[in-house]
Design a protein around this motif. Structure first.
Motif, PDB file in Angstrom:
ATOM      1  N   SER A  97       0.853  -1.189   0.000  1.00 28.82           N
ATOM      2  CA  SER A  97       0.000   0.000   0.000  1.00 28.82           C
ATOM      3  C   SER A  97       0.883   1.231   0.000  1.00 28.82           C
ATOM      4  N   VAL A  98       0.441   2.266  -0.705  1.00 32.77           N
ATOM      5  CA  VAL A  98       1.169   3.531  -0.776  1.00 32.77           C
ATOM      6  C   VAL A  98       0.164   4.663  -0.666  1.00 32.77           C
ATOM      7  N   SER A  99       0.638   5.814  -0.240  1.00 35.60           N
ATOM      8  CA  SER A  99      -0.255   6.967  -0.129  1.00 35.60           C
ATOM      9  C   SER A  99       0.500   8.230  -0.472  1.00 35.60           C
ATOM     10  N   ASP A 100      -0.265   9.216  -0.897  1.00 36.26           N
ATOM     11  CA  ASP A 100       0.286  10.521  -1.234  1.00 36.26           C
ATOM     12  C   ASP A 100      -0.775  11.539  -0.862  1.00 36.26           C
ATOM     13  N   ALA A 101      -0.470  12.797  -1.049  1.00 36.87           N
ATOM     14  CA  ALA A 101      -1.427  13.836  -0.677  1.00 36.87           C
ATOM     15  C   ALA A 101      -2.740  13.634  -1.415  1.00 36.87           C
ATOM     16  N   GLY A 102      -3.777  13.312  -0.674  1.00 36.50           N
ATOM     17  CA  GLY A 102      -5.100  13.175  -1.262  1.00 36.50           C
ATOM     18  C   GLY A 102      -5.336  11.883  -2.011  1.00 36.50           C
ATOM     19  N   ALA A 103      -4.443  10.902  -1.901  1.00 38.91           N
ATOM     20  CA  ALA A 103      -4.627   9.654  -2.644  1.00 38.91           C
ATOM     21  C   ALA A 103      -3.973   8.503  -1.903  1.00 38.91           C
ATOM     22  N   GLU A 104      -4.526   7.313  -2.099  1.00 44.54           N
ATOM     23  CA  GLU A 104      -3.930   6.109  -1.535  1.00 44.54           C
ATOM     24  C   GLU A 104      -4.256   4.935  -2.447  1.00 44.54           C
ATOM     25  N   ALA A 105      -3.387   3.918  -2.425  1.00 46.87           N
ATOM     26  CA  ALA A 105      -3.594   2.741  -3.261  1.00 46.87           C
ATOM     27  C   ALA A 105      -3.073   1.520  -2.525  1.00 46.87           C
ATOM     28  N   CYS A 106      -3.695   0.380  -2.785  1.00 41.03           N
ATOM     29  CA  CYS A 106      -3.246  -0.871  -2.188  1.00 41.03           C
ATOM     30  C   CYS A 106      -3.422  -1.990  -3.208  1.00 41.03           C
ATOM     31  N   ALA A 107      -2.633  -3.046  -3.051  1.00 40.14           N
ATOM     32  CA  ALA A 107      -2.703  -4.166  -3.995  1.00 40.14           C
ATOM     33  C   ALA A 107      -2.352  -5.453  -3.274  1.00 40.14           C
ATOM     34  N   THR A 108      -2.956  -6.531  -3.744  1.00 37.21           N
ATOM     35  CA  THR A 108      -2.653  -7.872  -3.240  1.00 37.21           C
ATOM     36  C   THR A 108      -2.243  -8.747  -4.415  1.00 37.21           C
ATOM     37  N   LEU A 109      -1.093  -9.407  -4.281  1.00 30.52           N
ATOM     38  CA  LEU A 109      -0.582 -10.289  -5.327  1.00 30.52           C
ATOM     39  C   LEU A 109      -0.584 -11.715  -4.789  1.00 30.52           C
ATOM     40  N   THR A 110      -1.240 -12.604  -5.511  1.00 33.34           N
ATOM     41  CA  THR A 110      -1.322 -14.005  -5.105  1.00 33.34           C
ATOM     42  C   THR A 110      -0.656 -14.881  -6.161  1.00 33.34           C
ATOM     43  N   VAL A 111       0.345 -15.656  -5.729  1.00 26.89           N
ATOM     44  CA  VAL A 111       1.024 -16.597  -6.618  1.00 26.89           C
ATOM     45  C   VAL A 111       0.594 -17.998  -6.209  1.00 26.89           C
ATOM     46  N   HIS A 112      -0.160 -18.661  -7.074  1.00 31.62           N
ATOM     47  CA  HIS A 112      -0.713 -19.971  -6.755  1.00 31.62           C
ATOM     48  C   HIS A 112       0.327 -21.070  -6.981  1.00 31.62           C
TER      49      HIS A 112
END
Length: 522
Positions: A487-502
């Protein structure tokens, strides 16, 4: 898409090695293979009778023919090594459009063929891919005793390239070199740059000692070289016979470690020496000699080296004239520039202990007489490489490479590696797969991509789902999925991600990415 989410996606795709350029397939490529040291069949021609007989490589009668026909002296006025037998001229067989000289080095050998195979497996693969001998597939053997800048050899190469180019109707050529063949081509590229640029499209160097092979050459000067082990040595060239040949070969001197290269750990010649301390006792010390100082050790150790040829003792010391010639060759190699239209690729061997520094003697058995040094068994300080050429040397080509790829493998055996074949197939654009990654040797195939944008409480929400299949030769089964999040964030914004390797199943591995970003309108 919000910038933060885009950064996450790019990071994941870079990890998967998905971001790459694709190129249209080329039709009818021409391929010419250039071998390394001792990698060409050599024949001896009797100047009086015209009779021609193979002298390298052969199994039966090998050592006798080697000593009588191949032992040589260097002529500093021409830069050429000439056989001691004045009635012998060494030539390279041209059968099968040059491939005969580099395929199986002893084509008459029926038992134990793998010990003399060289480009054989690669030629078989190229043929399977549609290359045809004499039409799109050629070889270039050469007298490996000679300097890599000998004009006689370079003129032969220029003529071969022109002939192949003209025979194909003006289609440019891909050159594949192995080991010292890379130095030969780099010399050619520097001294005949116009010819190289006119006829060559790609150059793929495999296991090339661009900055030398320090441990290999040091032990060769002092102890000789053996190409086979075990019982086969009884039918092959003795280590001593090979030693006497190589002392007069410019090619070996040109494989010495480059003096002006910034080695991570400079290669050394070391020895435990016993010196009298004036009290009839010896003081035993470990002495280290860097590259320049090691030359004096070679000179002293080989000062009285001789061979008996036709009942005459011929001195064969460490040859300072050849060293002078070789130093100039290395300057030429360092000046070589890749023409802008030519693409260069570098494959190097790795994951094997490779001699770098060499040590003689020990505290119990020190060296007291340098002329006895050649009878000591060396020990090595090793680095990563292919067993002969350090990775550090092979990677330092000094050229603008499209790609450099390390492949686990032994110096000569790397020419038989399936991983190398898959890389060549990719670079030669035979069934070109834009998703194949040469470094990790797998194919990554995108299977799904979904993106949705909507507004939620005055904020812009972007969701992305992306999936891939990783297809590889590896059959190891993973026990459970691996899940990572960021997850990352900046002024007025944020993002997150999940990576799954089966877990991998039947050579395939499924990868899923779920990402979401939230941002405020500007």
């Amino acid at each position: 898409m919000a910038m933060l989410l885009e950064d996450i996606l790019k990071s994941v795709e870079l990890w998967l090695k998905l971001i790459k350029k694709t190129h249209p397939a080329l039709r009818g490529p021409q391929s010419r293979s250039v071998p390394g040291i001792a990698g060409s069949v050599l024949n001896a021609v009797d100047e009086e009778s015209g009779a021609e007989e193979r002298v390298w490589v052969r199994i039966l009668g090998a050592d006798y023919m080697f000593r009588t026909k191949l032992w040589s002296r260097f002529d500093p006025s021409t830069g050429k090594t000439v056989s001691l037998d004045p009635n012998t001229r060494i030539v390279v067989p041209e059968g099968r459009y040059g491939l005969e000289a580099i395929d199986a080095l002893d084509p008459d050998m029926v038992i134990g063929q793998e010990c003399v195979y060289y480009f054989h497996d690669m030629i078989v693969e190229l043929t399977k891919w549609g290359f045809q001998e004499g039409t799109t597939l050629f070889g270039f053997g050469y007298d490996f005793r000679q300097s890599n800048r000998l004009q006689e050899t370079l003129h032969r190469l220029a003529a071969k390239l022109e002939a192949v180019y003209n025979a194909s109707g003006g289609k440019k050529i891909t050159i594949i070199t192995h080991s010292m063949g890379g130095l030969l081509v780099k010399c050619f590229m520097c001294l005949h740059s116009d010819v190289f640029e006119k006829y060559v499209n790609k150059w793929i160097a495999i296991a090339a000692p661009f900055q030398g092979a320090p441990g290999y050459v040091t032990s060769t000067f002092l102890n000789g070289m053996s190409f086979v082990d075990g019982w086969e040595q009884n039918f092959f060239i003795s280590k001593w016979s090979m030693h006497q040949l190589l002392i007069e070969c410019p090619s070996i001197y040109e494989l010495m470690a480059c003096l002006d290269f910034q080695w991570e750990h400079p290669p050394l010649l070391e020895m435990w020496r016993g010196r009298p301390d004036g009290d009839e006792r010896s003081q035993i010390m470990l002495e280290s000699y860097p590259l320049v100082e090691s030359v004096q050790i070679f000179k002293e150790a080989l000062a009285n080296n001789t061979v008996n040829y036709n009942v005459e003792d011929i001195p064969l010391p460490f040859n300072m004239e050849i060293l002078k010639w070789a130093n100039e060759t290395r300057k030429i190699i360092s000046r070589a520039k890749l023409p802008p239209q030519v693409k260069f690729y570098n494959i190097y061997g790795m994951n094997l202990e490779t001699p770098h520094s060499v040590c003689y003697g020990n505290e119990e058995t020190p060296v007291t007489d340098l002329q006895q040094l050649r009878y000591f068994q060396p020990t090595y300080v090793c680095v990563d490489g292919d067993g002969t050429v350090p990775v550090e040397s092979a990677k330092a080509d000094g050229l603008d490479a499209v790609a450099r790829v390390g492949v686990p493998g032994e110096h000569r055996g790397i020419l038989c590696e399936r991983h190398v074949f898959r890389i060549l197939k990719h670079w030669l654009k035979v069934d070109h797969d834009p998703y194949y990654n040469p470094v990790n040797d797998y194919v990554i195939l995108p299977t799904a991509f979904e993106m949705e944008r909507h507004r939620e409480n005055g904020r812009e929400v972007t969701s992305v789902k992306e999936e891939w299949e990783i297809i590889s030769e590896c059959q190891d089964a993973d026990e459970k999925p691996v899940v990572s999040s960021v997850s990352v964030s900046d002024a007025g914004a944020e993002a997150c991600a999940t990576l799954t390797v089966h877990p991998r199943n039947e050579g395939k591995q499924h990868v899923e990415l779920n990402a979401r970003s939230v941002s405020v309108d500007a």
